[in-house]
Design an enzyme around this catalytic site. Structure first.
Site, mmCIF file in Angstrom:
data_model
loop_
_atom_site.group_PDB
_atom_site.id
_atom_site.type_symbol
_atom_site.label_atom_id
_atom_site.label_comp_id
_atom_site.label_asym_id
_atom_site.label_seq_id
_atom_site.Cartn_x
_atom_site.Cartn_y
_atom_site.Cartn_z
ATOM 1 N N ASP A 17 12.579 2.723 -7.148
ATOM 2 C CA ASP A 17 12.652 1.675 -8.377
ATOM 3 C C ASP A 17 12.114 2.144 -9.818
ATOM 4 O OD1 ASP A 17 14.114 0.308 -6.667
ATOM 5 O OD2 ASP A 17 12.729 -1.523 -6.667
ATOM 6 N N CYS A 56 19.058 1.058 -3.608
ATOM 7 C CA CYS A 56 18.002 2.335 -2.753
ATOM 8 C C CYS A 56 18.750 2.803 -1.605
ATOM 9 C CB CYS A 56 16.845 1.679 -2.100
ATOM 10 S SG CYS A 56 16.155 2.746 -0.821
ATOM 11 N N HIS A 117 14.933 4.334 5.342
ATOM 12 C CA HIS A 117 15.957 3.457 4.978
ATOM 13 C C HIS A 117 17.355 3.645 5.080
ATOM 14 C CE1 HIS A 117 16.682 -0.268 1.891
ATOM 15 N NE2 HIS A 117 16.699 -0.532 3.015
#
Length: 446
Positions: A17, A56, A117
């Protein structure tokens, strides 16, 4: 590949981010980022680097596979869910060739330190997708001090070494820097080339600087809508800068800097406290501020320092880095990206690109071709000249109807080759009120 240059080490540093102008070398004036500025001075600083997605996990699918994330079911989720539903868990399929698996098969030592992730254990994970070593968090976010993915005494930390849970004490950004430093300091780093992915969670929320452990204890939600300041965000980015500096100093001290290809980038545009000027938009939006990311590359053995205006996206890293190692993508999984190594080394000229995006929330879609960008948000459609109008304020669709229709058709043709969009829409923690307010017709570009 030069016959006089051995295969390079590769250090891929990914922020989370980080906005376009969050580094002083990109225009930040509230604080300084001297270590990343120095990295920029020693290599390429890109002005038109794009993330494959405005969030993401979708971008990470593109980084790992070198393909549009929409070719895989997990890449359709924005962000990928961490708990199973009626379909079961979803993630990056272990059988899919990846950047680390292809490098590993060619003799590289591969490691991921930081954020994964891309799907939960036991079906997915870094060790199943080409990394030989892993230390970090498997999910999308953890608190910087407790290392938990949520608030509550019953919540366990999301911190693993390999596939086993571990405990650490300290600020997560610094923990990752220390782990990377230890990895680079191992004597065997000189025995075989390495590919180290160093994926920080900074400066993703919660808004906690290195001295904010007391804030961590007071949180009611990691989304942290009731806190954070520009000053806190600045301290988080400065901590990231110091962590990168520590790792780069270790690289130099080990005599590895000259033939190590170092990349620094972000997984998507910034959020809330980030600075995206001269663009509009932020994370979750296909405006330039949600997609264009600060990106640096240094390889002293092959690349001379300069500013590059080459347009490219995250998926281009796989074919480019494989080429630097003298390799090619897997023939059964051709890359949607382009090998830009000849451009980066100065052996080929910079050139125009054609890139595509879509984002489920608010029916967003975008194409960039040359200097032109087609954008759709809900039922509102735009044509922008993003070189002359980087803030995307002047809608030229009625002045250039043929170009507008061409780009719209290009998007439809491209989209027909991707997996269909799923029904569910994720807003990455943004409240319904915030989402509704952001996309009021009067707040959109005109």
């Amino acid at each position: 590949m030069s016959t006089t240059t051995p295969r390079p080490n590769i250090l891929f540093i990914l922020a989370d981010d980080l906005g376009w102008a969050d580094l002083s070398v990109y225009g930040q004036q509230d604080y300084q980022t001297p270590h990343l500025d120095q990295l920029a001075a020693g290599g390429l600083r890109f002005t038109q680097a794009y993330a494959n997605s405005a969030v993401c996990s979708a971008t990470r699918f593109a980084l790992m596979t070198g393909r549009y994330q929409y070719r895989l079911p997990g890449g359709l989720e924005e962000p990928i869910r961490t708990t199973p539903d009626e379909r079961g868990p979803i993630g990056l399929p272990p059988e899919h060739p990846t950047l680390p698996s292809l490098l590993g098969e060619a003799g590289y030592d591969t490691a991921l330190i930081g954020k994964w992730h891309l799907g939960p254990l036991p079906g997915f994970g870094p060790l199943k997708s080409g990394y030989q070593r892993f230390f970090g968090n498997l999910g999308g976010v953890i608190d910087y001090f407790t290392h938990k993915p949520a608030i509550g005494p019953e919540v366990k930390p999301d911190l693993y070494e390999g596939e086993l849970p571990v405990q650490r004490v300290g600020y997560y950004t610094q923990i990752l820097a220390d782990e990377a430093t230890a990895y680079l300091a191992e004597p065997r780093r000189r025995q075989a080339p390495f590919f180290l992915s160093l994926h920080f969670t900074a400066p993703h929320w919660p808004w906690e600087g290195p001295e904010d452990e007391a804030v961590s204890r007071e949180l009611s939600s990691l989304f942290h809508y009731d806190g954070g300041t520009q000053a806190t965000y600045g301290r988080m980015v400065q901590a990231l800068d110091r962590a990168v500096g520590q790792v780069l100093d270790t690289l130099a001290a080990q005599g590895l800097a000259h033939n190590t290809l170092v990349i620094f980038s972000s997984d998507n545009g910034g959020e809330r406290f980030s600075k995206t000027w001269p663009f509009t938009g932020q994370k979750t939006e296909l405006l330039e501020g949600g997609l264009r990311v600060p990106t640096l590359l240094r390889w002293p053995a092959r690349i001379a320092p300069r500013v590059s205006e080459q347009v490219f996206a995250t998926m281009d890293w796989l074919p480019t880095l494989l080429a630097a190692a003298g390799l090619q993508p897997h023939p059964d999984y051709p890359s949607d990206g382009e090998n830009l190594l000849p451009v980066f080394t100065g052996e080929a000229p910079e050139h125009e690109r054609q890139l595509f995006w879509r984002y489920k929330a608010h029916g967003q879609r975008a194409v960039r071709e040359g200097r032109w960008k087609y954008l759709r948000i809900n039922e509102h459609e735009f044509l922008f000249d993003v070189e002359a109008d980087p803030r995307e304020r002047a809608n030229l669709k009625t002045r250039q109807p043929e170009r507008f229709e061409r780009l719209r058709r290009l998007w439809d043709d491209w989209n027909a080759r991707m997996l269909p969009i799923t029904d569910e829409v994720f807003t990455h923690g943004l409240s319904p009120e915030v989402q509704a307010d952001r996309y009021r017709p009067e707040s959109l570009p005109h």
